[in-house]
Scaffold this active site. Structure first.
Site, PDB file in Angstrom:
ATOM      1  N   HIS A   6       4.957   4.899   6.775  1.00  0.00           N
ATOM      2  CA  HIS A   6       4.095   5.112   8.045  1.00  0.00           C
ATOM      3  C   HIS A   6       3.977   6.693   8.582  1.00  0.00           C
ATOM      4  O   HIS A   6       2.831   7.161   8.592  1.00  0.00           O
ATOM      5  CB  HIS A   6       4.567   4.421   9.132  1.00  0.00           C
ATOM      6  CG  HIS A   6       4.789   2.636   8.868  1.00  0.00           C
ATOM      7  ND1 HIS A   6       5.606   1.995   9.617  1.00  0.00           N
ATOM      8  CD2 HIS A   6       4.250   2.279   7.970  1.00  0.00           C
ATOM      9  CE1 HIS A   6       5.105   0.689   9.148  1.00  0.00           C
ATOM     10  NE2 HIS A   6       4.451   0.749   8.074  1.00  0.00           N
TER      11      HIS A   6
ATOM     12  N   THR B 111       5.805  -0.921  18.597  1.00  0.00           N
ATOM     13  CA  THR B 111       4.817  -0.271  17.570  1.00  0.00           C
ATOM     14  C   THR B 111       3.830  -0.790  17.121  1.00  0.00           C
ATOM     15  O   THR B 111       2.557  -0.243  16.932  1.00  0.00           O
ATOM     16  CB  THR B 111       5.997   0.207  16.466  1.00  0.00           C
ATOM     17  OG1 THR B 111       6.551  -0.842  16.044  1.00  0.00           O
ATOM     18  CG2 THR B 111       6.748   1.478  16.757  1.00  0.00           C
TER      19      THR B 111
ATOM     20  N   HIS C 112       7.282  -6.920  10.456  1.00  0.00           N
ATOM     21  CA  HIS C 112       8.810  -6.705  10.866  1.00  0.00           C
ATOM     22  C   HIS C 112       9.034  -7.359  11.983  1.00  0.00           C
ATOM     23  O   HIS C 112      10.402  -7.779  12.191  1.00  0.00           O
ATOM     24  CB  HIS C 112       8.905  -5.268  10.772  1.00  0.00           C
ATOM     25  CG  HIS C 112       8.550  -4.287   9.726  1.00  0.00           C
ATOM     26  ND1 HIS C 112       8.603  -3.112   9.632  1.00  0.00           N
ATOM     27  CD2 HIS C 112       8.819  -4.765   8.373  1.00  0.00           C
ATOM     28  CE1 HIS C 112       8.369  -2.764   8.379  1.00  0.00           C
ATOM     29  NE2 HIS C 112       8.415  -3.618   7.710  1.00  0.00           N
TER      30      HIS C 112
ATOM     31  N   TRP D  79       0.841  -1.156  -0.033  1.00  0.00           N
ATOM     32  CA  TRP D  79      -0.143  -0.027   0.227  1.00  0.00           C
ATOM     33  C   TRP D  79       0.774   1.303   0.153  1.00  0.00           C
ATOM     34  O   TRP D  79       2.121   0.963   0.369  1.00  0.00           O
ATOM     35  CB  TRP D  79      -0.938  -0.178   1.310  1.00  0.00           C
ATOM     36  CG  TRP D  79      -0.418  -0.007   2.463  1.00  0.00           C
ATOM     37  CD1 TRP D  79       0.026  -0.970   3.401  1.00  0.00           C
ATOM     38  CD2 TRP D  79       0.379   1.083   3.371  1.00  0.00           C
ATOM     39  NE1 TRP D  79       0.662  -0.944   4.417  1.00  0.00           N
ATOM     40  CE2 TRP D  79       0.830   0.538   4.557  1.00  0.00           C
ATOM     41  CE3 TRP D  79       0.466   2.419   2.963  1.00  0.00           C
ATOM     42  CZ2 TRP D  79       1.477   1.286   5.378  1.00  0.00           C
ATOM     43  CZ3 TRP D  79       1.052   3.195   4.136  1.00  0.00           C
ATOM     44  CH2 TRP D  79       1.470   2.631   5.312  1.00  0.00           C
TER      45      TRP D  79
ATOM     46  N   GLU E 267       9.518  -3.256  17.380  1.00  0.00           N
ATOM     47  CA  GLU E 267       8.444  -3.456  16.540  1.00  0.00           C
ATOM     48  C   GLU E 267       7.329  -3.945  17.117  1.00  0.00           C
ATOM     49  O   GLU E 267       6.318  -3.588  16.642  1.00  0.00           O
ATOM     50  CB  GLU E 267       8.960  -4.593  15.374  1.00  0.00           C
ATOM     51  CG  GLU E 267       9.997  -4.166  14.296  1.00  0.00           C
ATOM     52  CD  GLU E 267       9.864  -3.047  13.274  1.00  0.00           C
ATOM     53  OE1 GLU E 267       8.609  -2.441  13.467  1.00  0.00           O
ATOM     54  OE2 GLU E 267      10.547  -2.856  12.666  1.00  0.00           O
TER      55      GLU E 267
ATOM     56  N   GLU F 175       7.598   8.037  14.123  1.00  0.00           N
ATOM     57  CA  GLU F 175       7.832   7.274  12.885  1.00  0.00           C
ATOM     58  C   GLU F 175       8.650   7.982  12.002  1.00  0.00           C
ATOM     59  O   GLU F 175       9.551   7.633  11.199  1.00  0.00           O
ATOM     60  CB  GLU F 175       6.630   7.034  12.122  1.00  0.00           C
ATOM     61  CG  GLU F 175       5.791   6.207  12.558  1.00  0.00           C
ATOM     62  CD  GLU F 175       6.238   4.547  12.447  1.00  0.00           C
ATOM     63  OE1 GLU F 175       7.043   4.545  11.608  1.00  0.00           O
ATOM     64  OE2 GLU F 175       5.559   3.742  13.072  1.00  0.00           O
TER      65      GLU F 175
ATOM     66  N   ASP G 139       2.189  -3.899   9.404  1.00  0.00           N
ATOM     67  CA  ASP G 139       3.701  -3.722   8.633  1.00  0.00           C
ATOM     68  C   ASP G 139       4.421  -3.981   9.992  1.00  0.00           C
ATOM     69  O   ASP G 139       5.568  -4.856   9.759  1.00  0.00           O
ATOM     70  CB  ASP G 139       4.114  -2.376   8.326  1.00  0.00           C
ATOM     71  CG  ASP G 139       3.844  -2.147   6.768  1.00  0.00           C
ATOM     72  OD1 ASP G 139       3.345  -3.030   6.131  1.00  0.00           O
ATOM     73  OD2 ASP G 139       3.989  -1.075   6.172  1.00  0.00           O
ATOM     74  N   GLU G 140       4.099  -3.384  11.034  1.00  0.00           N
ATOM     75  CA  GLU G 140       5.200  -3.453  12.429  1.00  0.00           C
ATOM     76  C   GLU G 140       5.100  -4.969  12.534  1.00  0.00           C
ATOM     77  O   GLU G 140       6.105  -5.571  13.087  1.00  0.00           O
ATOM     78  CB  GLU G 140       4.768  -2.629  13.330  1.00  0.00           C
ATOM     79  CG  GLU G 140       4.247  -1.102  12.951  1.00  0.00           C
ATOM     80  CD  GLU G 140       5.833  -0.312  12.925  1.00  0.00           C
ATOM     81  OE1 GLU G 140       6.611  -1.117  12.767  1.00  0.00           O
ATOM     82  OE2 GLU G 140       5.562   0.970  12.666  1.00  0.00           O
TER      83      GLU G 140
ATOM     84  N   GLU H  87       9.004   1.353   5.921  1.00  0.00           N
ATOM     85  CA  GLU H  87       8.785   2.350   7.283  1.00  0.00           C
ATOM     86  C   GLU H  87       8.589   3.633   6.743  1.00  0.00           C
ATOM     87  O   GLU H  87       7.635   4.251   7.536  1.00  0.00           O
ATOM     88  CB  GLU H  87       9.898   2.074   8.224  1.00  0.00           C
ATOM     89  CG  GLU H  87       9.940   0.976   9.005  1.00  0.00           C
ATOM     90  CD  GLU H  87       9.118   0.772  10.303  1.00  0.00           C
ATOM     91  OE1 GLU H  87       8.590   1.896  10.588  1.00  0.00           O
ATOM     92  OE2 GLU H  87       8.774  -0.212  10.692  1.00  0.00           O
TER      93      GLU H  87
END
Ligand code: FE2
Ligand code: FE2
Length: 399
Positions: free
Chosen positions: A180, A233, A266, A96, A230, A139, A262-263, A177
């Site tokens: 974000h 977050t 990761h 995205w 990670e 971020e 996403d976090e 990242e």
């Protein structure tokens, strides 16, 4: 994300004078054959710079603490990392992008889209905005985190375009990242609810401050740190997503939710690296885990400053604690999660030092929870409200 309020008292000191007690014991333990540097960062004295109250790192520091054998072991993991870690990245074409969740500037109805966004976000209370701004600023200090990864011996990107899997990972992780802060920044800008100039100043100060999470250029320590972060977050963005939905901004909930996802991905990659270290070098991994836990995980934005409030991070952390965006309980939960994730209690083949580290780590989560309760009692004696320049100095309850 924020440092839980449980550590407020300690944070104010440790952010400025990082865990000197622990660093002392670490340096004794490792002094032989190591380069040990004492560093003290002093505030710049240049005329015209209004930085006298800005929090800065100041602590003793050990550098390049990985032994040649462990460095060799780490380097031997390149083939494994290509096969196992790189697949955690998403191809750009499948990712995205911030624009997917923002008003389209080329559309005829752009201004209507913006108006809708502003009407939707009108439901968000000030304490929520403070948390979201703090998360966004965290971020936005991404250059600092890429720098931190590139301090690690054995995995740093040596050229800036290194073809090793570690170099590829670090750049692609950074690129993922980067979306974000970009998305949260643009969204908050469009709401019209926050003082963007103050926020931008905070970001500039924060990137200028840098960060030293005491990972000693050591990838064992570095990847324990990133595993923790990670997860932190993931929790924090997950909570801002849930709260946005409860307040009635479903689109913002989606935004925070996709960032949280996403976090999580990761986190899975970083914990996999440490899992591998536990498999190949249980003693080394155990000592690294215990070392980072002893030092306490310093939060990436703990040096935040807006040019006015030298306790900005503490105040932000209190709001995050009170609203449940990121709490002391989360800190203990993350620790417990990692203990389980790496099956720490059942690791075999440890030296006596490794066994002591194992016991220490396993006993930590309940101890942290007890400490938290005591710290909470102290925190309650502090100021009840605070004003944040990020929201035009409106007052927000801290406790
Ligand atoms: Fe992020
Ligand atoms: Fe992250």
């Amino acid at each position: 994300m924020a440092m839980p309020a449980a550590f407020q008292g300690a944070t104010r000191i440790s952010a400025l004078n990082h865990s000197t007690g622990n660093a002392g014991s670490t340096s004794t333990r490792r002094a032989a054959g190591l380069k040990v540097y004492m560093t003290a960062t002093l505030p710049p004295k240049s005329k015209g710079l209004n930085v006298s109250k800005q929090p800065l790192e100041k602590h003793s520091k050990i550098m390049h603490s990985i032994t040649p054998e462990k460095l060799e072991l780490f380097k031997s993991l390149e083939g494994w990392a290509s096969e196992t870690i790189l697949p955690y990245l998403k191809p750009v074409e499948k990712c995205w992008q911030p624009q997917d969740f923002l008003p389209e500037p080329s559309a005829e109805d752009f201004l209507d889209q913006v108006r809708e966004l502003r009407e939707r976000s009108a439901c968000l209370p000030d304490d929520y905005l403070v948390c979201l701004v703090g998360d966004m600023i965290t971020e936005e200090a991404l250059p600092t985190y890429q720098t931190m990864l590139n301090t690690l011996d054995g995995s740093r990107d040596e050229t800036g375009a290194s073809p090793t899997p570690w170099g590829v990972w670090t750049r692609a992780w950074t690129a993922e990242e980067n979306r974000h802060g970009d998305l949260l920044n643009k969204y908050l800008y469009l709401t019209g609810r926050v003082d963007m100039r103050q926020i931008e100043k905070t970001i500039q100060y924060l990137i200028g401050s840098g960060m030293d999470p005491q990972t000693e250029n050591n990838p064992y320590l570095g990847f324990v740190y990133t595993s923790f972060q990670e997860r932190a977050t993931f929790i924090s963005h997950g909570n801002t997503a849930r709260h946005a939905k409860e307040y009635g901004d479903g689109k913002l909930a989606t935004i925070c939710g996709i960032i949280a996802a996403d976090e999580r991905r990761h986190e899975n990659a970083y914990t996999k690296i440490v899992e591998k270290l536990f498999e190949l070098d249980p003693d080394g991994a155990m000592l690294a885990f215990a070392d980072m836990m002893r030092k306490k995980i310093s939060m990436p934005a703990h040096l935040m400053y807006d040019g006015e409030n030298e306790h900005l991070f503490d105040d932000f952390s209190l709001v995050a604690q009170r609203t449940g965006v990121y709490t002391a309980r989360d800190y203990a939960d993350i620790m417990e999660h990692l203990v389980k994730r790496w099956d720490v209690a059942h690791v075999k083949g440890l030296s006596s030092e490794g066994e002591a580290a194992q016991q220490y780590v396993c006993s930590l989560p309940p101890r942290i929870r007890r400490l938290d309760e005591r710290a909470q009692a102290k925190v309650k004696k502090g100021p009840k409200t605070g004003s944040f320049s990020w929201i035009f100095n409106r007052e927000v309850a801290l406790l």
